[in-house]
Design a protein around this motif. Sequence first.
Motif, short mmCIF file in Angstrom:
data_model
loop_
_atom_site.label_atom_id
_atom_site.label_comp_id
_atom_site.label_asym_id
_atom_site.label_seq_id
_atom_site.Cartn_x
_atom_site.Cartn_y
_atom_site.Cartn_z
N LYS A 36 0.94 -1.10 -0.05
CA LYS A 36 0.04 0.16 0.04
C LYS A 36 0.92 1.23 0.11
O LYS A 36 0.59 2.38 -0.75
CB LYS A 36 -0.94 -0.03 1.15
CG LYS A 36 -1.97 -1.11 1.14
CD LYS A 36 -2.86 -0.90 2.27
CE LYS A 36 -4.46 -1.65 2.22
NZ LYS A 36 -4.96 -1.74 3.42
N VAL A 37 1.89 1.30 0.75
CA VAL A 37 2.78 2.32 0.79
C VAL A 37 3.53 2.66 -0.57
O VAL A 37 3.59 3.70 -0.91
CB VAL A 37 3.93 2.05 1.96
CG1 VAL A 37 5.03 3.20 1.76
CG2 VAL A 37 3.33 2.15 3.38
N GLN A 38 3.84 1.46 -1.09
CA GLN A 38 4.72 1.57 -2.57
C GLN A 38 3.64 2.21 -3.49
O GLN A 38 3.91 2.91 -4.37
CB GLN A 38 5.21 0.35 -2.92
CG GLN A 38 6.52 -0.15 -2.06
CD GLN A 38 6.76 -1.61 -2.25
OE1 GLN A 38 6.35 -2.19 -3.16
NE2 GLN A 38 7.93 -2.04 -1.63
N ASP A 39 2.59 1.69 -3.44
CA ASP A 39 1.42 2.01 -4.26
C ASP A 39 1.28 3.58 -4.07
O ASP A 39 0.93 4.34 -5.21
CB ASP A 39 -0.02 1.31 -4.17
CG ASP A 39 0.14 0.03 -4.64
OD1 ASP A 39 1.17 -0.59 -5.55
OD2 ASP A 39 -0.69 -0.85 -4.41
N ALA A 40 1.06 4.05 -2.92
CA ALA A 40 0.74 5.62 -2.71
C ALA A 40 2.17 6.46 -3.15
O ALA A 40 1.61 7.53 -3.80
CB ALA A 40 0.57 5.93 -1.12
N VAL A 41 3.28 5.86 -2.97
CA VAL A 41 4.41 6.75 -3.54
C VAL A 41 4.18 6.62 -5.00
O VAL A 41 4.73 7.96 -5.49
CB VAL A 41 5.63 6.02 -2.77
CG1 VAL A 41 6.88 6.55 -3.82
CG2 VAL A 41 5.89 6.20 -1.57
N GLU A 42 4.13 5.58 -5.66
CA GLU A 42 3.80 5.52 -7.07
C GLU A 42 2.88 6.46 -7.64
O GLU A 42 2.91 7.13 -8.61
CB GLU A 42 3.81 4.33 -7.85
CG GLU A 42 5.06 3.35 -7.48
CD GLU A 42 6.44 3.98 -8.06
OE1 GLU A 42 6.04 4.49 -9.18
OE2 GLU A 42 7.33 4.06 -7.48
N GLU A 43 1.69 6.75 -6.78
CA GLU A 43 0.87 7.43 -7.47
C GLU A 43 1.06 8.88 -7.29
O GLU A 43 0.77 9.78 -8.10
CB GLU A 43 -0.49 7.16 -6.54
CG GLU A 43 -1.78 7.95 -6.87
CD GLU A 43 -2.92 7.78 -6.13
OE1 GLU A 43 -3.92 8.80 -5.83
OE2 GLU A 43 -3.32 6.87 -5.47
N GLY A 49 5.61 14.18 -10.09
CA GLY A 49 6.97 13.95 -10.78
C GLY A 49 7.77 12.85 -9.84
O GLY A 49 7.48 12.84 -8.80
N LYS A 50 8.85 12.54 -10.50
CA LYS A 50 9.66 11.41 -9.94
C LYS A 50 10.25 11.94 -8.67
O LYS A 50 10.70 11.23 -7.79
CB LYS A 50 10.68 10.98 -11.10
CG LYS A 50 10.13 10.04 -12.05
CD LYS A 50 11.14 9.61 -12.87
CE LYS A 50 10.70 8.66 -14.01
NZ LYS A 50 11.48 8.14 -14.82
N SER A 51 10.65 13.14 -8.71
CA SER A 51 11.36 13.57 -7.40
C SER A 51 10.50 14.07 -6.28
O SER A 51 11.07 14.97 -5.28
CB SER A 51 12.36 14.90 -7.62
OG SER A 51 11.71 16.10 -8.31
N ALA A 52 9.12 13.73 -6.31
CA ALA A 52 8.30 14.41 -5.39
C ALA A 52 8.42 13.78 -4.01
O ALA A 52 8.39 14.28 -2.94
CB ALA A 52 6.77 14.31 -5.74
N MET A 59 18.75 14.95 0.10
CA MET A 59 18.32 16.35 0.00
C MET A 59 19.96 17.17 -0.03
O MET A 59 19.65 18.47 -0.47
CB MET A 59 17.47 16.71 1.10
CG MET A 59 16.21 16.17 0.96
SD MET A 59 15.27 16.61 -0.36
CE MET A 59 14.63 18.10 -0.31
N GLY A 60 20.62 16.95 0.45
CA GLY A 60 21.99 17.74 0.70
C GLY A 60 21.90 18.38 1.99
O GLY A 60 21.40 18.12 2.96
N ASP A 61 22.72 19.70 1.67
CA ASP A 61 23.01 20.18 3.09
C ASP A 61 22.12 21.55 2.86
O ASP A 61 22.23 22.54 2.48
CB ASP A 61 24.48 20.90 3.14
CG ASP A 61 24.67 21.45 4.36
OD1 ASP A 61 24.09 21.34 5.35
OD2 ASP A 61 25.79 22.40 4.44
#
Length: 80
Positions: A36-43, A49-52, A59-61
């Motif tokens: 379910k978590v993976q489905d939500a992330v893909e949605e 966008g892929k970087s959402a 994220m860096g500094d």
Amino acid sequence: MKGRAVTVRSIELSPKGSVEQLTLFDNVQHRMAMEKVQDAVEEIRGRFGKSAISYACLMGDLKMPTDGRDKVKMPGLMYQ
């Protein structure tokens, strides 16, 4: 500094919804929750966008703003 090449390889992938052999010690509830978590992330990534969604360590500094944005005061009566 010279650039570096990184190779990522995926093997033994199966399509979503395909039949999968479980072991005796698999936690089915945990597996279903993770799906379910993976489905939500893909949605979310599909919509924004892929970087959402990404790992925080990628994220860096980042620095918090010092102009007082973090000290927002909520309206009086509602939040006492």
